[in-house]
Design an enzyme around this catalytic site. Sequence first.
Site, PDB file in Angstrom:
ATOM      1  N   HIS B 203       5.307   3.760  -0.833  1.00  0.00           N
ATOM      2  CA  HIS B 203       5.705   2.631   0.020  1.00  0.00           C
ATOM      3  C   HIS B 203       6.632   1.628  -0.649  1.00  0.00           C
ATOM      4  CE1 HIS B 203       3.133  -0.865  -1.252  1.00  0.00           C
ATOM      5  NE2 HIS B 203       2.555   0.103  -1.913  1.00  0.00           N
ATOM      6  N   THR B 242      -8.903  16.442   0.537  1.00  0.00           N
ATOM      7  CA  THR B 242      -7.898  17.111   1.349  1.00  0.00           C
ATOM      8  C   THR B 242      -6.581  16.359   1.267  1.00  0.00           C
ATOM      9  OG1 THR B 242      -9.550  17.982   2.850  1.00  0.00           O
ATOM     10  CG2 THR B 242      -7.320  17.765   3.725  1.00  0.00           C
ATOM     11  N   CYS B 328      -0.737 -21.926  -5.076  1.00  0.00           N
ATOM     12  CA  CYS B 328      -1.167 -22.087  -3.688  1.00  0.00           C
ATOM     13  C   CYS B 328      -0.952 -20.818  -2.866  1.00  0.00           C
ATOM     14  CB  CYS B 328      -0.425 -23.236  -3.042  1.00  0.00           C
ATOM     15  SG  CYS B 328      -0.931 -24.813  -3.703  1.00  0.00           S
TER      16      CYS B 328
END
Lengths: 137, 404
Positions: B203, B242, B328
Amino acid sequence: MAYSEKVLDHYNNPRNVGSLDKKSANVGTGMVGAPECGDVMKLQIQVNEENGIIEDAKFKTFGCGSAIASSSLATEWLKGKTVDEALAIRNTDIVNELSLPPVKIHCSVLAEDAIKAAISDYRAKQTTKTAAEQTVA
Amino acid sequence: MKTPLYLDNHATTRMDPRVLDAMLPYFTEHFGNAASRNHEFGWAAEQAVDKARKQIADLIGASPREIVFTSGATESDNLAIKGVAEMYAEKGNHIITAATEHKAVLDTCKKLEKHGYRVTYLPVLADGLVDLDMLREAITDKTILVSIMYANNEIGVIQPVAEIGRLCREKGVLFHTDGVQAIGKVPVNVETDNIDIMSITAHKMYGPKGVGALYVRRRNPRVQLTAQMDGGGHERGMRSGTLNVPGIVGLGEACAICHREMATEMPRLQALRDRLKTKLEAGLDELYLNGSWEHRLPNNLNMSFAYVEGESLLMGISDIAVSSGSACTSATLEPSYVLKALGLGDDIAHSSIRFGIGRFNTEEEIDYVAARLIEVVTKLRELSPLYEMAKEGIDLSKVQWAHD
């Protein structure tokens, strides 16, 4: 994190940004927080010496949106109050007004500290001034 | 131009539509289990997995048999470090890593410390690079693994991987690198870079989430790992479960595209990144670059906008997706440990913004981002007591701050 409408409003349109003459006898300056903590608030009040009413308040804040909103709101509330009334402002009032989440409560605490610091600076100046006048007399 | 704009490509990337096209048939049409050896559905899946294995191997100069599929880089880091620690426990119990590593590596090492392993967390130099002499000195006869990332996810600093690998080989220590930010962005080659084990994820290179791989060297030296997932003995016994066939097909296709297009994509992203930096520097003073400029991913920019707090800056540019090292914005409410490891003050970490430029960003977007940042930083500095003090000539490091 989603911000409340009021935090966004103060962030986008901060009230009373600026500085007053910190050397003036009727101006009290409070500076709280530290850069390494990610929050520094400077809050100033200008007091009418005749009636003890805060006639102007200004702030500058380095910090997150909630810190900016807390100090902006504080200056709005301070104007028109007497110094004693101003001392009654609590951080929880700010939390409620701005709907601050738990992780942002420290922003409101800082704003309360800034108010107190500004008032104590103003009072210290008044005491010195009175003492000086007495010495002269 | 459509907003919000995405410049957070070190966090994740948009999937390339070509990757999705390659994946789609493997959800419905070729849905077989790659481990089913006795029918056509299984064969189709296996064939697709083999193709992906080759596409990944080709991108990193490996052999397809050296690729072990996982669920992503966190699992790959865990398997590499815990797998080596367990397999080579008799040889030694010492692991070396660096202070700026990803949490998937640091927390895995911390876990091992609880089980009796000794871990050295090397500090980094001010530019984010590991000091090779320091690494050399840290290696003992008990050292079994060095884990140093290829490129950092916050500051984009590229480590001297080939030299680290050479040193490890010379000392007979295995070398693992978390390659997720570098693979597909800059040339990575397990042979010339002397890498023994490398974590890969899809990704971060325009592939799907939830799928990754671990490169595990098969010769010179042959690396063995103790499996961390027990079961059917998939992936030559190193990772049971799998296979995620559509995901694996996506990872393979993502690698193939990066391989094909790197020569043109790398200079394009670098030009965009440089354009952003030039524009910001022209519009604002007191900007600080975090990490080495020379040894850096072409798509990374990490800068601190002094006197402005990161979260308030992100709030002002809410139509632009970037990250900040500010406390923050982190789950732990601590400023970035990577920036702190460079020796920067917390105030600089609080003011930092990470820009990750990606395949789908355009010049028009970069110009918009620069203009918005200049506008918002200027506004927030008007609001900043620190900027006012600095302009009055006050040295902020000498101020007595009222701590609570």
